[in-house]
Design a protein around this motif. Structure first.
Motif, PDB file in Angstrom:
ATOM      1  N   HIS A  59       0.825  -1.205   0.000  1.00 36.82           N
ATOM      2  CA  HIS A  59       0.000   0.000   0.000  1.00 36.82           C
ATOM      3  C   HIS A  59       0.860   1.256   0.000  1.00 36.82           C
ATOM      4  CE1 HIS A  59       1.051  -0.280   4.232  1.00 36.82           C
ATOM      5  NE2 HIS A  59       0.522   0.909   4.453  1.00 36.82           N
ATOM      6  N   GLU A  60       0.221   2.375  -0.364  1.00 38.39           N
ATOM      7  CA  GLU A  60       0.879   3.679  -0.408  1.00 38.39           C
ATOM      8  C   GLU A  60       0.187   4.594   0.599  1.00 38.39           C
ATOM      9  OE1 GLU A  60       2.970   6.169  -0.322  1.00 38.39           O
ATOM     10  OE2 GLU A  60       3.676   5.522  -2.312  1.00 38.39           O
ATOM     11  N   PRO A  61       0.770   4.787   1.787  1.00 40.59           N
ATOM     12  CA  PRO A  61       0.105   5.536   2.872  1.00 40.59           C
ATOM     13  C   PRO A  61      -0.221   6.985   2.532  1.00 40.59           C
ATOM     14  CG  PRO A  61       1.987   4.290   3.716  1.00 40.59           C
ATOM     15  CD  PRO A  61       2.072   4.248   2.223  1.00 40.59           C
ATOM     16  N   LYS A  62       0.606   7.634   1.736  1.00 42.00           N
ATOM     17  CA  LYS A  62       0.382   9.062   1.493  1.00 42.00           C
ATOM     18  C   LYS A  62      -0.811   9.338   0.581  1.00 42.00           C
ATOM     19  CE  LYS A  62       3.758   9.450  -2.306  1.00 42.00           C
ATOM     20  NZ  LYS A  62       5.060  10.030  -2.696  1.00 42.00           N
ATOM     21  N   THR A  63      -1.314   8.311  -0.099  1.00 39.06           N
ATOM     22  CA  THR A  63      -2.447   8.525  -1.004  1.00 39.06           C
ATOM     23  C   THR A  63      -3.649   9.096  -0.272  1.00 39.06           C
ATOM     24  OG1 THR A  63      -1.690   6.615  -2.290  1.00 39.06           O
ATOM     25  CG2 THR A  63      -3.888   7.450  -2.763  1.00 39.06           C
ATOM     26  N   LYS A  64      -3.877   8.682   0.958  1.00 47.93           N
ATOM     27  CA  LYS A  64      -5.071   9.122   1.686  1.00 47.93           C
ATOM     28  C   LYS A  64      -5.100  10.628   1.875  1.00 47.93           C
ATOM     29  CE  LYS A  64      -3.058   8.045   6.252  1.00 47.93           C
ATOM     30  NZ  LYS A  64      -1.861   7.318   5.744  1.00 47.93           N
ATOM     31  N   TRP A  65      -3.938  11.261   1.969  1.00 47.89           N
ATOM     32  CA  TRP A  65      -3.902  12.710   2.150  1.00 47.89           C
ATOM     33  C   TRP A  65      -4.270  13.423   0.856  1.00 47.89           C
ATOM     34  CZ3 TRP A  65      -4.246  13.174   6.996  1.00 47.89           C
ATOM     35  CH2 TRP A  65      -3.533  12.343   7.861  1.00 47.89           C
ATOM     36  N   TYR A  66      -3.846  12.883  -0.271  1.00 44.83           N
ATOM     37  CA  TYR A  66      -4.253  13.454  -1.552  1.00 44.83           C
ATOM     38  C   TYR A  66      -5.759  13.306  -1.746  1.00 44.83           C
ATOM     39  CZ  TYR A  66       0.767  13.152  -2.620  1.00 44.83           C
ATOM     40  OH  TYR A  66       2.144  13.260  -2.607  1.00 44.83           O
ATOM     41  N   VAL A  67      -6.289  12.147  -1.375  1.00 47.77           N
ATOM     42  CA  VAL A  67      -7.729  11.905  -1.500  1.00 47.77           C
ATOM     43  C   VAL A  67      -8.502  12.882  -0.616  1.00 47.77           C
ATOM     44  CG1 VAL A  67      -9.585  10.253  -1.090  1.00 47.77           C
ATOM     45  CG2 VAL A  67      -7.439   9.481  -2.128  1.00 47.77           C
ATOM     46  N   PHE A  69      -7.635  15.821   0.271  1.00 43.64           N
ATOM     47  CA  PHE A  69      -7.595  17.137  -0.373  1.00 43.64           C
ATOM     48  C   PHE A  69      -8.663  17.249  -1.461  1.00 43.64           C
ATOM     49  CE2 PHE A  69      -6.161  19.577  -4.079  1.00 43.64           C
ATOM     50  CZ  PHE A  69      -6.083  20.850  -3.517  1.00 43.64           C
ATOM     51  N   VAL A  70      -8.807  16.215  -2.283  1.00 47.38           N
ATOM     52  CA  VAL A  70      -9.789  16.250  -3.373  1.00 47.38           C
ATOM     53  C   VAL A  70     -11.205  16.313  -2.815  1.00 47.38           C
ATOM     54  CG1 VAL A  70     -10.693  15.035  -5.388  1.00 47.38           C
ATOM     55  CG2 VAL A  70      -8.240  15.014  -4.937  1.00 47.38           C
ATOM     56  N   VAL A  71     -11.476  15.546  -1.754  1.00 44.46           N
ATOM     57  CA  VAL A  71     -12.813  15.568  -1.144  1.00 44.46           C
ATOM     58  C   VAL A  71     -13.111  16.960  -0.585  1.00 44.46           C
ATOM     59  CG1 VAL A  71     -14.228  14.659   0.742  1.00 44.46           C
ATOM     60  CG2 VAL A  71     -12.839  13.104  -0.637  1.00 44.46           C
ATOM     61  N   ILE A  72     -12.153  17.560   0.099  1.00 42.97           N
ATOM     62  CA  ILE A  72     -12.337  18.914   0.647  1.00 42.97           C
ATOM     63  C   ILE A  72     -12.546  19.930  -0.483  1.00 42.97           C
ATOM     64  CG2 ILE A  72     -11.191  20.793   1.897  1.00 42.97           C
ATOM     65  CD1 ILE A  72      -9.873  18.653   3.652  1.00 42.97           C
ATOM     66  N   LEU A  73     -11.794  19.785  -1.559  1.00 38.25           N
ATOM     67  CA  LEU A  73     -11.961  20.671  -2.712  1.00 38.25           C
ATOM     68  C   LEU A  73     -13.378  20.590  -3.264  1.00 38.25           C
ATOM     69  CD1 LEU A  73     -10.852  22.534  -4.957  1.00 38.25           C
ATOM     70  CD2 LEU A  73     -10.126  20.455  -6.175  1.00 38.25           C
ATOM     71  N   GLN A  74     -13.899  19.376  -3.404  1.00 39.76           N
ATOM     72  CA  GLN A  74     -15.256  19.208  -3.924  1.00 39.76           C
ATOM     73  C   GLN A  74     -16.305  19.823  -2.996  1.00 39.76           C
ATOM     74  OE1 GLN A  74     -15.252  18.934  -7.030  1.00 39.76           O
ATOM     75  NE2 GLN A  74     -16.446  17.062  -7.325  1.00 39.76           N
ATOM     76  N   PHE A  75     -16.124  19.661  -1.699  1.00 41.17           N
ATOM     77  CA  PHE A  75     -17.062  20.275  -0.764  1.00 41.17           C
ATOM     78  C   PHE A  75     -16.955  21.800  -0.799  1.00 41.17           C
ATOM     79  CE2 PHE A  75     -17.960  16.160   1.004  1.00 41.17           C
ATOM     80  CZ  PHE A  75     -19.206  16.316   1.608  1.00 41.17           C
ATOM     81  N   THR A 101     -13.102  16.589 -13.121  1.00 42.78           N
ATOM     82  CA  THR A 101     -11.715  16.161 -12.945  1.00 42.78           C
ATOM     83  C   THR A 101     -11.507  15.578 -11.547  1.00 42.78           C
ATOM     84  OG1 THR A 101     -11.009  17.924 -14.458  1.00 42.78           O
ATOM     85  CG2 THR A 101      -9.313  16.891 -13.099  1.00 42.78           C
ATOM     86  N   SER A 102     -12.098  16.248 -10.547  1.00 38.14           N
ATOM     87  CA  SER A 102     -11.960  15.763  -9.169  1.00 38.14           C
ATOM     88  C   SER A 102     -12.685  14.439  -8.962  1.00 38.14           C
ATOM     89  CB  SER A 102     -12.502  16.811  -8.192  1.00 38.14           C
ATOM     90  OG  SER A 102     -11.751  18.003  -8.259  1.00 38.14           O
ATOM     91  N   ASN A 103     -13.903  14.319  -9.502  1.00 43.46           N
ATOM     92  CA  ASN A 103     -14.648  13.081  -9.296  1.00 43.46           C
ATOM     93  C   ASN A 103     -14.066  11.919 -10.086  1.00 43.46           C
ATOM     94  OD1 ASN A 103     -16.305  14.186  -7.411  1.00 43.46           O
ATOM     95  ND2 ASN A 103     -18.218  13.669  -8.449  1.00 43.46           N
ATOM     96  N   GLN A 104     -13.418  12.212 -11.221  1.00 45.30           N
ATOM     97  CA  GLN A 104     -12.697  11.144 -11.904  1.00 45.30           C
ATOM     98  C   GLN A 104     -11.547  10.656 -11.016  1.00 45.30           C
ATOM     99  OE1 GLN A 104     -12.247   8.324 -14.033  1.00 45.30           O
ATOM    100  NE2 GLN A 104     -13.347   9.749 -15.372  1.00 45.30           N
ATOM    101  N   ALA A 105     -10.883  11.594 -10.355  1.00 45.29           N
ATOM    102  CA  ALA A 105      -9.826  11.207  -9.407  1.00 45.29           C
ATOM    103  C   ALA A 105     -10.409  10.405  -8.245  1.00 45.29           C
ATOM    104  CB  ALA A 105      -9.107  12.452  -8.887  1.00 45.29           C
ATOM    105  N   ILE A 106     -11.628  10.744  -7.832  1.00 48.55           N
ATOM    106  CA  ILE A 106     -12.275  10.015  -6.745  1.00 48.55           C
ATOM    107  C   ILE A 106     -12.681   8.608  -7.198  1.00 48.55           C
ATOM    108  CG2 ILE A 106     -14.432   9.933  -5.411  1.00 48.55           C
ATOM    109  CD1 ILE A 106     -14.032  12.948  -4.933  1.00 48.55           C
ATOM    110  N   PHE A 107     -13.227   8.502  -8.413  1.00 46.57           N
ATOM    111  CA  PHE A 107     -13.526   7.175  -8.955  1.00 46.57           C
ATOM    112  C   PHE A 107     -12.274   6.292  -8.917  1.00 46.57           C
ATOM    113  CE2 PHE A 107     -17.029   9.157 -11.699  1.00 46.57           C
ATOM    114  CZ  PHE A 107     -18.041   8.662 -10.891  1.00 46.57           C
TER     115      PHE A 107
END
Length: 372
Positions: A59-67, A69-75, A101-107
């Motif tokens: 696993h890649e632990p730092k991915t959760k922080w990028y995710v 950020f994207v969720v906060i951006l969408q909100f 673009t953000s929701n594609q990243a979320i998918f």
């Protein structure tokens, strides 16, 4: 007729691709094969030559922080648009440029989570996927994982790989208008098609996904208004429509343009309708800049070869095993893929490699999906 050169196993084949007005029995059929999917054998070959590849898994632990950020951006954008009419130019523009673009990243973050690549424990990945799901607007993450694992385990299987278009789609959508319709609404095809192909068990994770998603939707509507929820929904639709990042849906497994092969002398699908020499590659990678927005999903051959290598290390895998990946045909533009798919007559929904499943429709089947 267009002459095409294809090199496979150090042998170059020259053949003609069929014209758009070729007989229907030549054009309208999938690439049926009895050959096993190529990723298992390539994985074994790579590991035999490069055992150090095993060090890339995990696993890649730092991915959760990028995710996060994207969720906060969408909100943040949803809150900004709470008093903006959904059909206004500003609303649609922000939903397309930022939201889609953000929701594609979320998918695709949910895609990473489906392979347990953010946390060590599978349960933690499933729960974080439910959180990541929020800006999509509808519950999605819990159903995606089992269907996607079937796609990996049974690539091309007519009964278990729900990424494959159905014969109904091939018949009615293999024309310009049909393909444009498919490309515009492809997110709906990917969401609804699995329910008509293969049923999965409804679990407590599905229940949590549904309850949590609708609870957050309720809070958004109550405190910010329905426009904010419409922003989430519109972002999700546009993310799987005519958007540059959405090109990966078609680019990953459709056999397009020069990679297309003639289907002359069709046989029954049990025997295969195309020779092994002319069987096209069925997975295509893309190494362009849009990978920066999509967790390197363009490294798709690499991903199918090693599903448990996280997105950050897929470029390293390609570099380590470059002699295996450099000869493979690749896609240079996701935007170009959408255009070529829609407006090149030789590109149709039939252009997928299929395997006649040993498990026939109507059979009660239990399939074990990985949990670690």
């Amino acid at each position: 007729m267009a002459e095409v050169l294809h090199k496979r196993n150090n042998i170059t084949y020259t053949f003609d691709t069929p014209a758009a007005d070729s007989p229907i029995e030549t054009l309208n059929e999938f690439y049926w094969t009895n050959e096993s999917e190529p990723h298992v054998s390539r994985r074994k070959a790579i590991l035999a030559k490069h055992p150090e590849v095993k060090k890339l898994t995990g696993h890649e632990p730092k991915t959760k922080w990028y995710v996060l950020f994207v969720v906060i951006l969408q909100f943040s954008v949803a809150y900004y648009l709470k008093d903006t009419f959904p059909l206004s130019a500003k609303f649609i523009a922000l939903a397309y440029v930022i939201g889609a673009t953000s929701n594609q990243a979320i998918f695709l973050a949910i895609h990473e989570l489906s392979h347990n690549l953010l946390f060590k424990k599978p349960l933690h990945n499933k729960l974080f996927a439910i959180f990541t799901n929020i800006p999509i607007g509808i519950p999605y993450s819990a159903s995606f994982q089992p269907y996607h694992q079937l796609h990996h385990k049974f690539l091309g299987d007519e009964n278990l790989d729900t990424d494959l278009p159905t014969r109904f789609e091939g018949i009615f959508l293999s024309n310009i208008l049909g393909k444009v319709f498919f490309a515009t609404f492809q997110i709906l095809f990917y969401a609804l098609r699995p329910m008509f192909i293969t049923q999965i068990k409804f679990t407590y994770i599905h229940i949590l996904n549904v309850i949590f998603q609708f609870f957050v939707d309720y809070l958004v509507v109550k405190y910010w208004g329905s426009n904010s929820l419409w922003y989430f929904i519109m972002s999700s639709f546009l993310a799987g429509s005519l958007h540059p990042c959405a090109g990966h849906f078609i680019a990953e497994h459709y056999v397009l343009n020069a990679n297309n092969k003639p289907r002359s002398e069709l046989k029954s699908k049990e025997e295969g309708n195309i020779s092994n020499d002319l069987l096209p590659e069925e997975t295509y990678s893309y190494y362009g800049s849009l990978n920066l927005l999509t967790w390197n999903v363009g490294y798709h051959n690499e991903h199918h070869d090693f599903p448990y290598i996280a997105w950050t290390k897929l470029p390293q895998l390609r570099e380590m095993a470059s002699e295996f990946y450099d000869p493979l045909p690749k896609v240079d533009s996701w935007c170009g893929v959408i255009w070529w798919f829609c407006f090149n007559d030789i590109n149709r929904l039939w252009n997928r490699v299929k395997r006649s499943g040993k498990i026939k429709s109507g059979t009660n089947v239990k399939v074990r999906l990985d949990t670690n």
